[in-house]
Write an enzyme that holds these catalytic residues in place. Structure first.
Site, PDB file in Angstrom:
ATOM      1  N   SER A   1       5.160   0.874  -5.281  1.00 26.65           N
ATOM      2  CA  SER A   1       4.503   2.148  -4.998  1.00 26.65           C
ATOM      3  C   SER A   1       4.995   3.171  -6.019  1.00 26.65           C
ATOM      4  O   SER A   1       6.130   3.074  -6.501  1.00 26.65           O
ATOM      5  CB  SER A   1       4.879   2.634  -3.599  1.00 26.65           C
ATOM      6  OG  SER A   1       4.522   3.991  -3.432  1.00 26.65           O
TER       7      SER A   1
ATOM      8  N   TYR B   1      10.734   3.695   3.134  1.00 26.29           N
ATOM      9  CA  TYR B   1       9.688   3.026   2.341  1.00 26.29           C
ATOM     10  C   TYR B   1       9.991   3.182   0.846  1.00 26.29           C
ATOM     11  O   TYR B   1       9.917   2.217   0.080  1.00 26.29           O
ATOM     12  CB  TYR B   1       8.353   3.670   2.705  1.00 26.29           C
ATOM     13  CG  TYR B   1       7.143   3.159   1.970  1.00 26.29           C
ATOM     14  CD1 TYR B   1       6.489   1.997   2.379  1.00 26.29           C
ATOM     15  CD2 TYR B   1       6.611   3.868   0.889  1.00 26.29           C
ATOM     16  CE1 TYR B   1       5.353   1.541   1.715  1.00 26.29           C
ATOM     17  CE2 TYR B   1       5.476   3.426   0.226  1.00 26.29           C
ATOM     18  CZ  TYR B   1       4.851   2.265   0.643  1.00 26.29           C
ATOM     19  OH  TYR B   1       3.728   1.827  -0.013  1.00 26.29           O
TER      20      TYR B   1
HETATM   21  P1  NAP Z   1      -2.977  -2.241   4.596  1.00 25.95           P
HETATM   22  O1  NAP Z   1      -4.419  -2.014   4.321  1.00 25.95           O
HETATM   23  O2  NAP Z   1      -2.342  -1.598   5.769  1.00 25.95           O
HETATM   24  O3  NAP Z   1      -2.748  -3.821   4.658  1.00 25.95           O
HETATM   25  C1  NAP Z   1      -1.462  -4.315   4.855  1.00 25.95           C
HETATM   26  C2  NAP Z   1      -1.457  -5.817   4.701  1.00 25.95           C
HETATM   27  O4  NAP Z   1      -0.093  -6.279   4.835  1.00 25.95           O
HETATM   28  C3  NAP Z   1      -2.282  -6.509   5.774  1.00 25.95           C
HETATM   29  O5  NAP Z   1      -2.879  -7.665   5.222  1.00 25.95           O
HETATM   30  C4  NAP Z   1      -1.215  -6.902   6.796  1.00 25.95           C
HETATM   31  O6  NAP Z   1      -1.524  -8.068   7.537  1.00 25.95           O
HETATM   32  C5  NAP Z   1      -0.025  -7.221   5.897  1.00 25.95           C
HETATM   33  N1  NAP Z   1       1.234  -7.073   6.637  1.00 25.95           N
HETATM   34  C6  NAP Z   1       1.758  -5.950   7.187  1.00 25.95           C
HETATM   35  N2  NAP Z   1       2.897  -6.238   7.841  1.00 25.95           N
HETATM   36  C7  NAP Z   1       3.086  -7.578   7.710  1.00 25.95           C
HETATM   37  C8  NAP Z   1       4.065  -8.488   8.174  1.00 25.95           C
HETATM   38  N3  NAP Z   1       5.087  -8.093   8.959  1.00 25.95           N
HETATM   39  N4  NAP Z   1       3.968  -9.795   7.837  1.00 25.95           N
HETATM   40  C9  NAP Z   1       2.927 -10.220   7.083  1.00 25.95           C
HETATM   41  N5  NAP Z   1       1.956  -9.413   6.616  1.00 25.95           N
HETATM   42  C10 NAP Z   1       2.037  -8.111   6.938  1.00 25.95           C
HETATM   43  O7  NAP Z   1      -2.066  -1.792   3.373  1.00 25.95           O
HETATM   44  P2  NAP Z   1      -2.392  -1.571   1.825  1.00 25.95           P
HETATM   45  O8  NAP Z   1      -2.576  -0.127   1.628  1.00 25.95           O
HETATM   46  O9  NAP Z   1      -3.410  -2.530   1.375  1.00 25.95           O
HETATM   47  O10 NAP Z   1      -0.968  -1.929   1.213  1.00 25.95           O
HETATM   48  C11 NAP Z   1      -0.733  -3.125   0.480  1.00 25.95           C
HETATM   49  C12 NAP Z   1       0.518  -2.930  -0.365  1.00 25.95           C
HETATM   50  O11 NAP Z   1       0.305  -1.835  -1.265  1.00 25.95           O
HETATM   51  C13 NAP Z   1       1.759  -2.578   0.462  1.00 25.95           C
HETATM   52  O12 NAP Z   1       2.883  -3.230  -0.084  1.00 25.95           O
HETATM   53  C14 NAP Z   1       1.863  -1.075   0.265  1.00 25.95           C
HETATM   54  O13 NAP Z   1       3.177  -0.634   0.434  1.00 25.95           O
HETATM   55  C15 NAP Z   1       1.369  -0.923  -1.153  1.00 25.95           C
HETATM   56  N6  NAP Z   1       0.899   0.432  -1.464  1.00 25.95           N
HETATM   57  C16 NAP Z   1      -0.190   0.962  -0.854  1.00 25.95           C
HETATM   58  C17 NAP Z   1      -0.613   2.238  -1.199  1.00 25.95           C
HETATM   59  C18 NAP Z   1      -1.819   2.894  -0.589  1.00 25.95           C
HETATM   60  O14 NAP Z   1      -2.048   4.086  -0.853  1.00 25.95           O
HETATM   61  N7  NAP Z   1      -2.620   2.191   0.183  1.00 25.95           N
HETATM   62  C19 NAP Z   1       0.113   2.963  -2.156  1.00 25.95           C
HETATM   63  C20 NAP Z   1       1.219   2.409  -2.730  1.00 25.95           C
HETATM   64  C21 NAP Z   1       1.600   1.125  -2.391  1.00 25.95           C
HETATM   65  P3  NAP Z   1      -2.209  -8.020   9.006  1.00 25.95           P
HETATM   66  O15 NAP Z   1      -3.293  -6.988   8.956  1.00 25.95           O
HETATM   67  O16 NAP Z   1      -2.721  -9.405   9.173  1.00 25.95           O
HETATM   68  O17 NAP Z   1      -1.147  -7.689   9.991  1.00 25.95           O
END
Ligand code: NAP
Length: 255
Positions: free
Chosen positions: A148, A161
């Site tokens: 991130s 985080y």
């Molecule tokens: P998201 O839409 O909330 O999706 C999260 C994903 O992670 C889902 O597939 C979820 O699986 C899985 N997950 C969560 N907890 C888990 C666990 N305990 N074990 C296995 N799988 C788990 O999030 P996203 O925004 O796509 O984020 C993806 C990555 O990008 C993360 O590492 C996040 O920190 C990073 N990120 C996101 C942003 C942003 O603005 N969105 C910015 C910076 C970094 P289930 O749904 O099946 O539970």
């Protein structure tokens, strides 16, 4: 038609929703056989696999709760079986550590349990995923960790985080040195604000959205495909000379 990842296998954690799903779909459309993991969202994972198959790609889903370290060897055992059935061997070319739960809450609200859960998914899981992947990764392989922008520009509303993401930046640096002699690259893609479930509540507040867009050089929230494009580059042969790097994909957040 030749595609950049034809003949490659890829594992994408958290492929049921958001950024991970976009990465899984992109790598599959680039020709890779994709294993995507999910925790609770079986429906989302099945939908992602169906979308990939409908577009002519190959994918399957595996369940694992990555907050539980013991789920990781079991996940790789199942991955081995699935890959051997399809390809006759369990070789893995690309591993994307993407899974992660959101982590709002400042110092005052934090509990040891919340701290453990956040660090377990965002920092411990990528470490032990890499350990399990070591003997399966075919040279020249790829590990890409999704961090991130907050890893390098932390904010008081998300201290745990931010710490966890800084940890995977450092892990990636160390792994790049360890795996370089095998021709395996290890990089970080660090998204900025990207439109997913993780920040759905933030996006309900028009003033906050305006402030974030105003702080972003390209003037908008990121889309999941913006992140998947960067991952696809690093995963492909075109990215072969990039390792140990943090590539921020944030549209120029807080430049
Ligand atoms: P998201 O839409 O909330 O999706 C999260 C994903 O992670 C889902 O597939 C979820 O699986 C899985 N997950 C969560 N907890 C888990 C666990 N305990 N074990 C296995 N799988 C788990 O999030 P996203 O925004 O796509 O984020 C993806 C990555 O990008 C993360 O590492 C996040 O920190 C990073 N990120 C996101 C942003 C942003 O603005 N969105 C910015 C910076 C970094 P289930 O749904 O099946 O539970």
């Amino acid at each position: 038609m030749s595609k950049p990842l034809n003949g490659k296998t890829a594992l994408v954690t958290g492929g049921s929703r958001g950024i991970g799903r976009a990465i899984a779909e992109r790598l599959a459309s680039d020709g890779a056989t994709v294993a995507l993991t999910y925790n609770a969202s079986k429906g989302g994972a099945d939908e992602a696999v169906a979308t990939i198959k409908a577009a002519g790609g190959t994918a399957f889903a595996l369940q694992a709760d990555l907050a539980d370290a013991s789920s990781i060897p079991a996940l790789f055992d199942r991955l081995d079986r699935e890959l051997i059935e399809r390809n006759g061997n369990a070789a893995l070319d690309i591993m994307i550590n993407n899974a992660g739960n959101s982590g709002w809450g400042g110092l005052g609200d934090a509990t040891p349990e919340a701290w453990d859960a956040m660090i377990a998914v965002h920092a411990r899981a990528p470490f032990f995923m890499a350990q399990s992947a070591l003997r399966r990764l075919r040279n020249p392989g790829r590990i890409i960790n999704i961090s991130s922008a907050l890893a390098t520009r932390p904010q008081p509303m998300v201290p745990i985080y931010s710490m966890a993401k800084a940890a995977i930046n450092t892990l990636s640096h160390a792994l790049a040195m360890e795996l370089g002699p095998r021709g395996i690259t290890v990089n970080v893609v660090a998204p900025g604000w990207t439109r997913t479930d993780m920040n759905a509540s933030v996006r309900e507040n028009a003033d906050i959205v305006k402030a974030i867009e105003g702080d972003t050089a390209l003037g908008r929230f990121g889309e999941t495909s913006d992140i998947a494009s960067v991952v696809a580059f690093l995963a492909s042969d075109e990215g072969r000379w990039v390792t140990g790097q943090v590539v921020e994909a944030s549209g120029g957040y807080r430049l």
